[in-house]
Design a protein around this motif. Structure first.
Motif, PDB file in Angstrom:
ATOM      1  N   HIS A 101      -4.990  -0.149   6.066  1.00  0.00           N
ATOM      2  CA  HIS A 101      -4.919   0.436   7.079  1.00  0.00           C
ATOM      3  C   HIS A 101      -5.698   0.702   8.597  1.00  0.00           C
ATOM      4  O   HIS A 101      -6.304   1.675   8.877  1.00  0.00           O
ATOM      5  CB  HIS A 101      -4.563   2.135   6.889  1.00  0.00           C
ATOM      6  CG  HIS A 101      -5.452   2.769   5.802  1.00  0.00           C
ATOM      7  ND1 HIS A 101      -6.687   2.663   6.026  1.00  0.00           N
ATOM      8  CD2 HIS A 101      -5.210   3.417   4.978  1.00  0.00           C
ATOM      9  CE1 HIS A 101      -7.441   3.144   5.126  1.00  0.00           C
ATOM     10  NE2 HIS A 101      -6.530   3.748   4.240  1.00  0.00           N
TER      11      HIS A 101
ATOM     12  N   HIS B  58       0.885  -1.157  -0.026  1.00  0.00           N
ATOM     13  CA  HIS B  58       0.036   0.184   0.009  1.00  0.00           C
ATOM     14  C   HIS B  58       1.048   1.231  -0.091  1.00  0.00           C
ATOM     15  O   HIS B  58       1.228   1.457   1.131  1.00  0.00           O
ATOM     16  CB  HIS B  58      -0.728   0.163   1.137  1.00  0.00           C
ATOM     17  CG  HIS B  58      -2.087   1.124   1.202  1.00  0.00           C
ATOM     18  ND1 HIS B  58      -3.116   1.104   2.007  1.00  0.00           N
ATOM     19  CD2 HIS B  58      -1.982   2.489   0.796  1.00  0.00           C
ATOM     20  CE1 HIS B  58      -3.640   2.125   1.844  1.00  0.00           C
ATOM     21  NE2 HIS B  58      -3.261   2.915   1.098  1.00  0.00           N
TER      22      HIS B  58
ATOM     23  N   MET C  45      -1.509   2.650  -5.111  1.00  0.00           N
ATOM     24  CA  MET C  45      -2.806   2.928  -5.246  1.00  0.00           C
ATOM     25  C   MET C  45      -3.313   3.780  -6.349  1.00  0.00           C
ATOM     26  O   MET C  45      -2.395   4.497  -6.957  1.00  0.00           O
ATOM     27  CB  MET C  45      -3.283   3.590  -3.904  1.00  0.00           C
ATOM     28  CG  MET C  45      -2.979   2.769  -2.762  1.00  0.00           C
ATOM     29  SD  MET C  45      -4.347   1.322  -2.885  1.00  0.00           S
ATOM     30  CE  MET C  45      -3.803   0.419  -1.538  1.00  0.00           C
TER      31      MET C  45
ATOM     32  N   HIS D   2       1.257   5.343  -2.077  1.00  0.00           N
ATOM     33  CA  HIS D   2       0.885   6.376  -3.056  1.00  0.00           C
ATOM     34  C   HIS D   2       2.168   7.007  -3.721  1.00  0.00           C
ATOM     35  O   HIS D   2       2.743   7.841  -2.832  1.00  0.00           O
ATOM     36  CB  HIS D   2       0.038   7.125  -2.311  1.00  0.00           C
ATOM     37  CG  HIS D   2      -1.123   6.596  -1.692  1.00  0.00           C
ATOM     38  ND1 HIS D   2      -2.526   6.683  -2.286  1.00  0.00           N
ATOM     39  CD2 HIS D   2      -1.155   5.963  -0.475  1.00  0.00           C
ATOM     40  CE1 HIS D   2      -3.297   6.172  -1.564  1.00  0.00           C
ATOM     41  NE2 HIS D   2      -2.560   5.766  -0.344  1.00  0.00           N
TER      42      HIS D   2
ATOM     43  N   LYS E 221      -9.493  -0.970  -5.245  1.00  0.00           N
ATOM     44  CA  LYS E 221      -9.483  -0.378  -4.376  1.00  0.00           C
ATOM     45  C   LYS E 221     -10.860   0.507  -4.313  1.00  0.00           C
ATOM     46  O   LYS E 221     -11.340   1.302  -5.095  1.00  0.00           O
ATOM     47  CB  LYS E 221      -8.502   0.676  -4.158  1.00  0.00           C
ATOM     48  CG  LYS E 221      -8.257   1.615  -3.045  1.00  0.00           C
ATOM     49  CD  LYS E 221      -8.196   0.728  -1.672  1.00  0.00           C
ATOM     50  CE  LYS E 221      -7.721   1.996  -0.747  1.00  0.00           C
ATOM     51  NZ  LYS E 221      -6.707   2.830  -0.773  1.00  0.00           N
TER      52      LYS E 221
ATOM     53  N   ASP F 209       1.248   2.764   3.705  1.00  0.00           N
ATOM     54  CA  ASP F 209       0.246   3.792   3.194  1.00  0.00           C
ATOM     55  C   ASP F 209       1.023   5.151   2.916  1.00  0.00           C
ATOM     56  O   ASP F 209       0.690   6.165   3.316  1.00  0.00           O
ATOM     57  CB  ASP F 209      -0.951   3.985   4.245  1.00  0.00           C
ATOM     58  CG  ASP F 209      -1.956   5.091   3.594  1.00  0.00           C
ATOM     59  OD1 ASP F 209      -2.038   5.222   2.702  1.00  0.00           O
ATOM     60  OD2 ASP F 209      -2.636   5.226   4.215  1.00  0.00           O
TER      61      ASP F 209
HETATM   62 ZN    ZN Z   1      -3.262   4.908   1.093  1.00  0.00          ZN
END
Ligand code: ZN
Ligand code: NCD
Ligand code: ZN
Ligand code: ZN
Length: 411
Positions: free
Chosen positions: A198, A57, A89, A59, A141, A274
């Protein structure tokens, strides 16, 4: 190339041995007997060899927000942190809502990636057909709560449809919204594997623990936790403002303890970061205006933060290895032979110095954003070398660009 006299740790084994790497694969593993090796070799005494870490995960902001990060800087930061596979993502610009946009994103990743990668597909209004026909992604997602990017879906009938057609669905859903999504998923007969991104709340861990007690569901429900939710509470948000502001927001000490309990009893399947960088200016402006900018970087600090906890708790490092790679391989049905140190497996590996004691300093990290919420934190363990596809790509702070990064194959 041989790595000699090293402590090999994966989900299955913890022992001293020698590993031979050839043509991108682990060719031979032998025990400690002295070897007469004339080949190129790495002396692994006092070091640990783990399967390369998987961060499912991140970005990396490419395309659309490359002032924050891009696929090159993001994957560089990953390999400096021992991460050899990431899943990116879909809240990039344009959002990854169509197969055509996904193909364009693949071109970017192919050109820039320094570690292996998979690309998430996004659930958007009216893209059900695209979801039905998407190929080779870790999942769809689905955003059910507010966060960066306007991808939130409120229509419950659309949730239903996505559960029906999405081969695997990963949720951004917090607390009650997660509970509600699970209800709908169950009403539909749990038609796809469901993954909670998360996790931050005790209620989420408790719910997944209950679901996993059902034999029919245990292989269909999974959850990840991020270092920030395991290591900080709302007190950090109050003290450091925008630099500790992310979604889901930092919770209470009770939630933190529930997450660790979830790690201990394996309700939580694996770690993810994340990694969600924003520039310092964006965070400073957020502090000025009070308009939140959600997300913090983390791909490079995953290993030292979690390893430090493991050492302090005296936990089994086989389980650490499982949660840092092997479990993601299993849950996302990765077809490639990754996540273990076994003959015939891909040589995605990381060499760790477990005796290193130091501090996290943003100036030593490689994300484009240039800051860390963990500035000054004490850590144990350091990534010495990262091996991707059989080649050393990171070694003692130096990068070696080699075009060996590949797209992950999912079954
Ligand atoms: Zn995220
Ligand atoms: C993420 C981002 O910035 O893209 N932000 C965050 O606070 N976590 C989006 C997300 O994962 O929710
Ligand atoms: Zn999210
Ligand atoms: Zn020590």
């Amino acid at each position: 190339m041989w790595i000699k006299n090293i402590r090999l740790i994966d989900a299955y084994t913890d022992r001293i041995g020698n590993v031979e790497i050839q043509d991108g694969k682990i060719k031979t593993i032998t025990d400690q007997k002295p070897l007469s090796i004339t080949d190129r070799k790495i002396d692994g005494r006092g070091k640990i060899l783990f399967p390369g870490f998987i961060d499912p995960h991140v970005h990396f902001r490419d395309p659309g927000f490359t002032h924050k990060e891009d696929f090159f800087t993001g994957t560089r930061s990953a390999i400096a942190g021992g991460v050899t596979t990431i899943f990116d993502m879909p809240n990039t610009k344009p959002a990854t809502f169509t197969r055509e946009i996904l193909e364009e994103k693949r071109l970017i990743a192919r050109a820039k990636a320094q570690c292996h990668w998979g690309l998430y597909f996004g659930a958007g209004i009216g893209n059900i057909q695209e979801i039905e026909n998407m190929k080779n992604v870790p999942g769809v997602k689905l955003y059910l709560n507010t966060t960066t990017g306007n991808l939130k879906m409120d229509d419950k009938n659309q949730w239903r449809e996505i559960f029906r057609v999405g081969k695997r669905v990963s949720l951004h859903a917090e607390g009650d919204t997660f509970a509600h999504a699970v209800e709908i998923w169950l009403e539909e007969g749990a038609p796809c594997p469901l993954h909670l991104c998360h996790a931050s709340l005790k209620s989420e861990v408790d719910l997944v623990r209950e679901l996993k007690k059902d034999r029919a569901l245990v292989s269909k429900i999974s959850m990840e936790a991020c270092p920030h939710h395991l290591l900080m509470t709302h007190k950090e948000l109050e003290a450091y403002g925008a630099y500790c502001c992310m979604k889901p927001v930092l919770a209470t000490q009770e939630d933190v303890e529930a997450l660790w309990k979830g790690v201990e009893d394996e309700t939580i399947d694996f770690f993810a970061t994340d990694h969600a960088p924003h520039t310092k200016t964006e965070k400073e402006n957020s502090n000025q205006t009070g308009i939140p900018v959600y997300g913090i970087p983390g791909v490079e600090t995953l290993f030292p933060l979690i390893f430090t906890q493991w050492i302090e708790r005296g936990w089994d490092l086989k389980k650490f290895a499982a949660m840092m790679s092997q479990k993601a391989v299993k849950i996302f049905s990765i077809k490639d032979k990754k996540g273990a140190i076994k003959e015939g497996f891909d040589a995605d590996l990381v060499i760790i110095d477990p005796e290193y004691h130091g501090k996290i300093e943003a100036k030593n990290l490689h994300s484009k954003c240039g800051w860390s919420s963990y500035e000054g934190w004490d850590i144990v363990g350091r990534v010495e070398k990262t091996i991707v596809g059989g080649a050393v790509v990171f070694e003692n702070e130096n990068f070696f660009e080699r075009l060996l990064a590949r797209e992950i194959n999912f079954s």
